[in-house]
Design an enzyme around this catalytic site. Structure first.
Site, PDB file in Angstrom:
ATOM      1  N   MET A  49      56.225 -19.664   0.258  1.00  0.00           N
ATOM      2  CA  MET A  49      57.224 -20.517   0.903  1.00  0.00           C
ATOM      3  C   MET A  49      58.590 -20.292   0.285  1.00  0.00           C
ATOM      4  O   MET A  49      59.181 -21.228  -0.260  1.00  0.00           O
ATOM      5  CB  MET A  49      56.832 -21.971   0.707  1.00  0.00           C
ATOM      6  CG  MET A  49      55.951 -22.483   1.789  1.00  0.00           C
ATOM      7  SD  MET A  49      54.219 -22.237   1.420  1.00  0.00           S
ATOM      8  CE  MET A  49      53.491 -23.068   2.848  1.00  0.00           C
ATOM      9  N   PRO A  50      59.094 -19.113   0.329  1.00  0.00           N
ATOM     10  CA  PRO A  50      60.398 -18.914  -0.337  1.00  0.00           C
ATOM     11  C   PRO A  50      61.577 -19.259   0.583  1.00  0.00           C
ATOM     12  O   PRO A  50      61.516 -19.089   1.803  1.00  0.00           O
ATOM     13  CB  PRO A  50      60.412 -17.406  -0.658  1.00  0.00           C
ATOM     14  CG  PRO A  50      59.014 -16.910  -0.367  1.00  0.00           C
ATOM     15  CD  PRO A  50      58.472 -17.828   0.675  1.00  0.00           C
ATOM     16  N   PHE A  51      62.602 -19.780  -0.073  1.00  0.00           N
ATOM     17  CA  PHE A  51      63.893 -20.004   0.575  1.00  0.00           C
ATOM     18  C   PHE A  51      64.940 -19.349  -0.316  1.00  0.00           C
ATOM     19  O   PHE A  51      65.003 -19.629  -1.512  1.00  0.00           O
ATOM     20  CB  PHE A  51      64.174 -21.507   0.717  1.00  0.00           C
ATOM     21  CG  PHE A  51      65.485 -21.814   1.389  1.00  0.00           C
ATOM     22  CD1 PHE A  51      65.597 -21.746   2.766  1.00  0.00           C
ATOM     23  CD2 PHE A  51      66.615 -22.162   0.651  1.00  0.00           C
ATOM     24  CE1 PHE A  51      66.815 -22.023   3.401  1.00  0.00           C
ATOM     25  CE2 PHE A  51      67.824 -22.436   1.271  1.00  0.00           C
ATOM     26  CZ  PHE A  51      67.928 -22.370   2.651  1.00  0.00           C
TER      27      PHE A  51
ATOM     28  N   HIS B 171      62.650 -17.756   4.487  1.00  0.00           N
ATOM     29  CA  HIS B 171      63.947 -17.965   5.130  1.00  0.00           C
ATOM     30  C   HIS B 171      65.038 -17.469   4.178  1.00  0.00           C
ATOM     31  O   HIS B 171      64.971 -17.727   2.980  1.00  0.00           O
ATOM     32  CB  HIS B 171      64.164 -19.458   5.424  1.00  0.00           C
ATOM     33  CG  HIS B 171      63.203 -20.023   6.427  1.00  0.00           C
ATOM     34  ND1 HIS B 171      63.549 -20.297   7.731  1.00  0.00           N
ATOM     35  CD2 HIS B 171      61.892 -20.341   6.336  1.00  0.00           C
ATOM     36  CE1 HIS B 171      62.506 -20.772   8.387  1.00  0.00           C
ATOM     37  NE2 HIS B 171      61.482 -20.806   7.558  1.00  0.00           N
TER      38      HIS B 171
ATOM     39  N   GLU C 147      64.185 -19.726  -4.192  1.00  0.00           N
ATOM     40  CA  GLU C 147      63.327 -20.880  -4.470  1.00  0.00           C
ATOM     41  C   GLU C 147      61.922 -20.597  -3.943  1.00  0.00           C
ATOM     42  O   GLU C 147      61.754 -20.221  -2.770  1.00  0.00           O
ATOM     43  CB  GLU C 147      63.910 -22.137  -3.816  1.00  0.00           C
ATOM     44  CG  GLU C 147      65.320 -22.412  -4.340  1.00  0.00           C
ATOM     45  CD  GLU C 147      65.863 -23.782  -3.999  1.00  0.00           C
ATOM     46  OE1 GLU C 147      65.245 -24.782  -4.365  1.00  0.00           O
ATOM     47  OE2 GLU C 147      66.923 -23.839  -3.356  1.00  0.00           O
TER      48      GLU C 147
END
Lengths: 72, 72, 72, 72, 72, 72
Positions: free
Chosen positions: A1-3, A41, E7
């Protein structure tokens, strides 16, 4: 789940360069962390030269004096 | 002392929708965490479609191919 | 493609409260912006009381003086 | 290696005020943390009044009712 | 003057993987934007699984049900 | 309505130094922008040395080679 957020000064980054950054970062994360790219994202945020300060000076002032951020 | 940032693609979010988000998030935090709303700030930040990448592609390209983020 | 970050002081937020925030914000965004929830990420970030300043003072000092962020 | 972001409402902050913030924050970090200023970046990000919510209301609405953020 | 933040969920990212992300992103930005790498900072921020929500659910709950973020 | 985040490497910043940063930034914003300090929040976020990259290298590696961020 990287941002991922990439913040840069607004100095003529083209749509193609943005796409290259988005693709490159997503591929890197997929490869290094084995993440499903559909969970990654990447956001690019440009800041005006008056709004970015380096070593206590506005980048607009640095550029006016001929100081660039270009790779030597 | 909560600070909340909502980042979305710039696709016609209206002033009323923004107000609904601000009110809704503030009420939620007041209710769940019992926080004084005068200490809660909510910021909405919109990003151009060329600046947001999903699964390695610019959202502007996804939209051009008819791929939306709408709830099914 | 929303990404939401909720920043709060670290003062005993429980797992259930975090889930309530995540669920509440995601539902709100789905309802107000009609977004597919599978594109919405919510991150909660807690900060130690020495690391958050309000009106020029560390929250750890405010709490030591009996000043809370509770709703009146 | 400090990175500082100052987020404010867009209400006529001048170039000179931005420079004063950049210089002031960089000097402060150099003095308090003994950091080389060439490693300190400061970014100022302004948000439209419809995009910032305080106590559940858009700042644009607060301003329309004569409520300011000015120091008393 | 780029600043990049990555992140991710805290799920055993190793020091070597972090170095690969830092090196990869810095090289990408140097190549695509021709930026001096001495002006590029990359920060990796991990979040506990209770603190990241996807589609309205905590990632800790998704993982407990066997749902991963791995590339298929 | 300012919100300020100061991100630094985790290298022994003391509580007193944090307080000096919080007080200094809040006073600066009050003075330069004439903002009510009760609307100013300052957050300090420290990052482990493995998590911060400069010029493509982890700060932990730079420090191991004797390269500091100290003011000359």
């Amino acid at each position: 789940m990287p941002f991922v957020k990439i913040e840069v000064t607004r100095e003529g980054v083209t749509k193609a360069q943005k796409q290259a950054l988005i693709k490159g970062v997503t591929d890197l994360i997929t490869e290094v962390l084995n993440k499903d790219p559909h969970l990654t994202h990447v956001v690019i945020q440009e800041h005006d030269l008056d709004d970015w300060g380096y070593a206590g000076e506005q980048v607009s002032e640095l550029r006016a004096r001929g100081i660039t951020a270009d790779k030597k």
